[in-house]
Design a protein around this motif. Structure first.
Motif, mmCIF file in Angstrom:
data_model
loop_
_atom_site.group_PDB
_atom_site.id
_atom_site.type_symbol
_atom_site.label_atom_id
_atom_site.label_comp_id
_atom_site.label_asym_id
_atom_site.label_seq_id
_atom_site.Cartn_x
_atom_site.Cartn_y
_atom_site.Cartn_z
ATOM 1 N N ILE A 69 -7.038 2.951 -1.473
ATOM 2 C CA ILE A 69 -7.669 2.566 -0.216
ATOM 3 C C ILE A 69 -6.579 2.098 0.738
ATOM 4 O O ILE A 69 -5.797 1.211 0.405
ATOM 5 C CB ILE A 69 -8.666 1.418 -0.437
ATOM 6 N N ALA B 69 3.927 -1.845 -0.127
ATOM 7 C CA ALA B 69 2.649 -1.613 -0.805
ATOM 8 C C ALA B 69 2.736 -0.387 -1.700
ATOM 9 O O ALA B 69 2.192 -0.362 -2.802
ATOM 10 C CB ALA B 69 1.546 -1.449 0.230
ATOM 11 N N THR C 254 -2.506 -3.019 4.284
ATOM 12 C CA THR C 254 -1.990 -2.886 2.921
ATOM 13 C C THR C 254 -2.676 -1.715 2.242
ATOM 14 O O THR C 254 -3.517 -1.040 2.833
ATOM 15 C CB THR C 254 -2.218 -4.175 2.111
ATOM 16 N N ILE C 255 -2.309 -1.491 0.993
ATOM 17 C CA ILE C 255 -2.932 -0.428 0.199
ATOM 18 C C ILE C 255 -3.501 -1.071 -1.062
ATOM 19 O O ILE C 255 -2.826 -1.861 -1.709
ATOM 20 C CB ILE C 255 -1.889 0.633 -0.228
ATOM 21 N N THR C 256 -4.740 -0.746 -1.386
ATOM 22 C CA THR C 256 -5.318 -1.220 -2.644
ATOM 23 C C THR C 256 -5.452 -0.039 -3.581
ATOM 24 O O THR C 256 -5.940 1.011 -3.184
ATOM 25 C CB THR C 256 -6.722 -1.789 -2.398
#
Lengths: 109, 374, 607
Positions: free
Chosen positions: C55, C90, C42-44
């Motif tokens: 991230i 995401a 995933t992407i934060t």
């Protein structure tokens, strides 16, 4: 075919699996997380339970020595019970019954 | 030779957000050509509650209750994963007995979730009384929950550093009896799932997800295990899984039927795991607290009933967490869903959509933007 | 089998490899990951104020790899959906909710993926106003009970950790005489302690003394290495060297003013010097601490100077003046025969013993009239001077005695008798004196709520004594030359800022509030110093409020802590005590002190 008959007969003669709540109550299990009751003679209004409650269901009036508890906001997680230093909160063993109005319960010294 | 140009008409019709088959709202708009699905456009966001932002604004000790309520079905593992991430941030070691207890209760949560799914799925393919039967069996698990912790669904026994309730002799014996009963009841259902032709008609050959597509599209959980790939986060040996002997359940059929069988077999596997863990559980303390504040970065991955759940936590030494990112298993299962719906008919939609076990409540809790313009 | 299984314990799925990338080099790494068969998780995205931190999380061989990227807010980030087509969810999330812009996404919902609520509706948890999360922290009960608002939980934590110097400094921040207070304070904080409901309050006063004594051992003295603020050029005169005067002089000196302390006697100390006996407060400790504070604050001390006229004083060039002259006029017994030989008032008696180190001969039998702490002090001092029978007369009952319970208990242990509900009628002179006294019964309550004693019919008694000590209270007497307004009891009239009716003149302590105690006088000194500083153009001193930047937790092992017993203060044996004026209480040792400090519940914790 015989399997079906066996199934039919079994279901015909066993008691229903559902409970007609609220006319019949389900079996009571001891240790159910239920309502709270505050013992005001042990409370010294430190507001710890108010600060810790995740849903904001407890309101403490320091001068008037009153506690207002909202049973419809409460999650029955019993975090307040575990964290009161004077053990002034006792959990009861019942299931919160439904009501007609949104009311708060007041405990006074 | 005449070139016949056929005008193929496409219709777009919406599926959801309210539908008797769906447990939680999601909207899929299907582009169909005369009963055959050509394209799918998803629309999410109906259950968005702003939980990640709420986690940042709250004291980290109260967030356990918030994280548990992300999803009602997989609630125990959300709470446990949150506690694990905070334990990593504060360098707490959980005692062994607490690890075993957490394992037992996670498996109980998995049982409850799979039984719920089996019931809903049977109803989705038309077997309504089977749905009632399975939910009656699920009551055994719920009553066991109530005897353990007081609530039927939210056990709420996780605390940072362990668990806060213990099991005594009487309760452990009750677990054994109930697991036996459960196994017997499942045995009566097994012929339906394994042998019934009418049941298999709706599922075999539908919603096919070939192996390489499954890997490429990033599917998780029973979705990918139904395509033959043994991906299971429990093999990372978090909590007490390192002491238990098990292998991920896989089937090679790549279709809806193999996913159903994966989940059915996992029920048996969970029962075995619970019994094995209860036999091995040592005596000892159940919680080990300390008073450090969370600081640093931690990543936790747990295996929920629907797949891999990813927690990324950043702390800064105060009582508020700086950022918490939760990626639940339904989210990466949506692209495979979009892929596997193409080429099938409208009447297959409920079975296929259901086969990934959509839990949209988990899927939506991303950062909530304050109107103040943050 | 068990060992094999046991070896397979949990591998750390923490953060494994972190790489910093920029939007230009992003694809280099992503291509690498794709070639190695990594899986996208995933992407934060985080909003860091001026820019975003993005991230990317990947998984390879059961390990998590992170790529960290910082972009400014308006910059466009290339989408990785060309390589990982599943990243569109995401990326759409980040775009919808934080405004991060991506280019070339394969499926772009154009901001319609997640419906952001147009207003902040109902939420299970408490609402928040503004970006800063709310932290609730309040002052603990012990701090609120203390007249000087000393930050008690903080110094208790410092004692527990062994940081004695920090504890000493924390106390001096609001009350400058910890070694003295640790011996004489009546400790209202201990009555406010929440553990009192279970009758086990923390021994706060003794921990204060422990901190001071340990600091002295470690440091070789009580003098600290602190700096004053730069000199302001203003001069302030402090009249009176008691607790209020010393406190005001210390704080004004630390703020940078030039302070001159004028004391009538030869030694500083005031009521602490003459009023508190040597078995409770050794005078060398008192002198050492006062000198340490005066040296740190750069105060010019002028002992032996009695101020009669304020006008002359101010003409010497002072910008402000603080009056802390205390109270010295003893109340009279109002009975016949009080002028007889052998009847003395307690101020003269205690001053002779404590200041001039005399040992007057009080004879064998002594009667003390009064029920306050001064009466207890006089009685116990008389006992140590050789009196074998000491009787204390008090006109009300034991419960209504204003003396502190520890003092009464100590007096009883030393063999002192109490005669309650008795009052003096006549003292017949002679050797020995004959005291005729009257029995009383409690009557109707008077304006203070206590029941007024009424003479009992026919209840007379006689007692013989060699010395009678009058200890029924004392009052303020301000010299005429001060020319300040006084009320009908002789106390100086002040407003909320400690100002008197005369310009540039402030007052505090016993002189303004009537006879009270050491900690109230120290509070007055600090508050008046703050007020004077503002008058002279400064900012004053800070008020007591919870420190929002310090994060405090309740302890983890509360069950063990609650099972600990309260530590008892080690005391000398009563039979040995009365033979000398040696200090009665001994300080805790290190182990006991840290254990007692660990019992604190930390009532000032954060929410």
């Amino acid at each position: 075919m015989p399997k079906m008959l066996d199934n039919i007969l079994r279901n015909l003669f066993s008691k229903p699996a559902t409970v007609r709540y609220p006319f019949e109550k389900p079996e009571h299990v001891p240790g159910t997380r239920g309502e709270l009751s505050f013992d005001m003679s042990r409370c010294d209004q430190c507001q710890d339970c108010e600060r810790l409650c995740p849903s904001g269901a407890i309101k403490v009036d320091v001068e008037g020595k009153r506690i207002e508890w909202d049973p419809y906001k409460c999650m029955y997680c019993h975090l307040c019970v575990r964290s009161c230093m004077h053990e002034a909160i006792t959990p009861l063993d019942n299931v919160q019954p439904p009501g007609y109005r949104l009311e708060k319960k007041v405990f006074e010294a | 030779m005449n070139k016949q140009v056929e005008e193929v008409k496409t219709t777009v019709f919406p599926f959801g957000p309210q539908h008797p088959v769906l447990p939680e709202p999601i909207q899929l708009r299907f582009v169909v050509e005369e009963e055959e699905i050509v394209d799918v456009i998803p629309q999410l966001g109906y259950v968005h509650r702003g939980i990640e932002k709420a986690i940042e604004l709250n004291d980290y000790r109260r967030n356990i209750y918030l994280c548990e309520r992300i999803c009602g079905i997989c609630n125990y593992m959300h709470g446990m994963a949150y506690c694990e991430s905070i334990e990593k941030l504060t360098d707490t070691m959980v005692p062994l007995r607490a690890k075993y207890l957490r394992t037992v209760w996670s498996e109980l949560g998995r049982l409850q979730s799979h039984l719920l799914w089996l019931g809903l799925f049977s109803e989705g393919v038309g077997f309504e009384s089977l749905f009632m039967q399975i939910w009656r069996i699920r009551e055994i698990v719920l009553e066991l929950n109530e005897a353990t912790a007081g609530h039927r669904i939210h056990l709420s026994t996780n605390v940072i550093g362990g668990v806060n309730m213990d099991m005594d002799e009487g309760l452990v014996n009750r677990y054994y009896t109930d697991m036996d009963r459960l196994r017997k009841e499942m045995d009566t259902l097994a012929p339906v799932f394994y042998k019934d032709k009418a049941f298999q008609e709706k599922q075999v050959g539908k919603g096919v997800l070939p192996k390489k597509d499954a890997v490429h599209l990033g599917a998780v959980g029973p979705t990918i295990r139904g395509s033959g790939i043994p991906q299971d986060m429990r093999k990372n040996y978090y909590e007490a899984y390192g002491f238990l002997d098990f292998e991920p359940v896989t089937y090679d059929g790549d279709d809806v039927y193999s996913r159903t069988l994966v989940r059915f077999d996992e029920v048996y596997q969970s029962i075995d795991l619970i019994e094995a863990a209860l036999k091995q559980m040592p005596e000892g303390p159940i919680v080990d607290k300390n008073d450090r504040f969370p600081d640093g970065v931690a990543i936790v991955r747990v295996e929920q009933p629907r797949g891999e759940c990813f927690y990324y936590a950043v702390g800064n030494g105060t009582i508020h967490l700086e950022r918490m990112r939760i990626r639940t298993p339904t989210l990466p299962n949506i692209p495979p869903l979009l892929h596997m719906l193409k080429g099938y008919e409208i009447s297959d939609i409920p079975a296929i959509v259901h086969s990934i076990d959509p839990c949209m409540a988990c899927a939506e809790r991303i950062t909530y933007v304050d109107k103040g313009g943050q | 089998m068990m060992d094999q299984l046991a070896l397979r314990t949990q591998t750390e799925t923490g953060v494994e490899q972190e790489t910093q990338v920029s939007p230009e080099t992003l694809f280099l790494y992503v291509n690498q990951f794709k070639a190695q068969g990594a899986r996208f998780i995933t992407i934060t995205t985080r909003d860091m104020g001026d820019d975003f931190q993005v991230i990317y999380h990947f998984e390879k061989d059961n390990q998590v790899y992170n790529l960290y990227m910082t972009v400014e807010k308006e910059k466009v980030v290339p989408s990785i959906t060309g390589l990982y087509s599943v990243a569109f969810i995401a990326e759409n999330e980040s775009q919808d909710l934080l405004g991060l812009k991506f280019s070339d996404m394969n499926i772009d919902f154009g901001g319609k993926m997640f419906k952001v609520a147009p207003d902040v509706g109902t939420c299970l948890l408490k609402m928040v106003d503004g970006p800063r999360p709310p932290i609730m922290r309040k002052l603990s009960k012990c701090t609120e009970e203390c007249p000087a608002m000393v930050d008690i939980p903080r110094y208790i934590r410092q004692v527990e950790k062994g940081d004695v110097e920090g504890a000493y400094n924390t106390i001096i921040d609001r009350a400058p005489l910890p070694a003295i207070l640790g011996r004489v304070c009546f400790a209202p904080c201990q009555e406010g302690c929440r553990q009192e409901l279970e009758t086990k309050p923390i021994q706060i006063r003794m921990l204060k003394r422990y901190a001071a004594d340990c600091f002295k051992d470690q440091n070789g003295g009580l003098l600290r290495d602190v700096e004053r603020k730069p000199s302001t050029g203003k001069r302030v005169a402090v009249v009176g060297g008691g607790p209020a005067g010393v406190s005001a002089a210390y704080y004004l000196g630390m703020l940078g003013h030039g302070v001159t302390l004028l004391e009538k006697g030869k030694t500083l100390g005031g009521a602490m010097l003459w009023g508190i006996p040597k078995y409770r407060l050794p005078k060398d400790v008192m002198k050492e601490e006062i000198e340490a504070r005066m040296t740190e604050a750069g105060v010019e001390v002028k002992p032996g100077v009695e101020v009669e006229d304020l006008g002359d004083l101010m003409a010497e060039g002072y910008d402000a003046c603080f009056l802390a002259v205390g109270a010295e006029k003893c109340n009279s017994l109002r009975c016949e025969g009080e002028e007889s030989e052998g009847v003395i008032n307690f101020i003269d008696f205690l001053t002779a013993v404590n200041v001039r180190n005399e040992t007057p001969d009080v004879g064998r039998r002594v009667v003390v009239i009064g029920g306050g702490n001064s009466a207890m002090d006089s009685a116990r001092t008389a006992r140590r001077l050789g009196a074998e029978e000491v009787t204390v007369f008090y006109r009300r009952t034991e419960d209504e005695m204003p003396a502190s319970i520890d003092e009464v208990h100590g007096a009883v242990e030393e063999g002192i008798d109490f005669d309650f509900l008795s009052t003096q009628l006549t003292i017949h002179p002679g050797k020995p004196l004959r005291i005729e006294y009257q029995y009383m019964v409690p009557g109707e309550p008077d304006e203070s709520g206590r029941r007024r004693p009424v003479p009992m019919e026919g209840g007379h008694g006689f007692l013989e004594a060699d010395t009678v000590i009058a200890a029924i209270g004392y009052n303020v007497m301000v010299p005429q030359g001060f020319d300040v307004e006084v009320d009908r009891r002789g106390r100086i009239v002040i407003d909320d800022d400690y100002r008197t009716s005369r310009e540039c003149v402030y007052a505090g302590g016993d002189a303004a509030f009537g006879t009270s105690n050491v900690i109230s006088a120290l509070r007055d000194g600090r508050a008046a110093a703050s007020s004077i500083d503002r008058f002279l153009g400064g900012e004053g001193l800070s008020e007591a409020e919870p420190d929002m930047d310090e994060f405090v937790q309740r302890q983890a092992d509360l069950d063990e802590i609650r099972s600990r017993r309260q530590a008892k203060i080690p005391e000398m044996d009563p039979v040995e005590r009365v033979k000398s004026f040696e200090e009665i209480e001994k300080v805790f040792d290190r182990c006991t002190a840290e254990r007692e400090a660990g019992r604190c519940w930390r009532c000032d914790w954060n929410e």
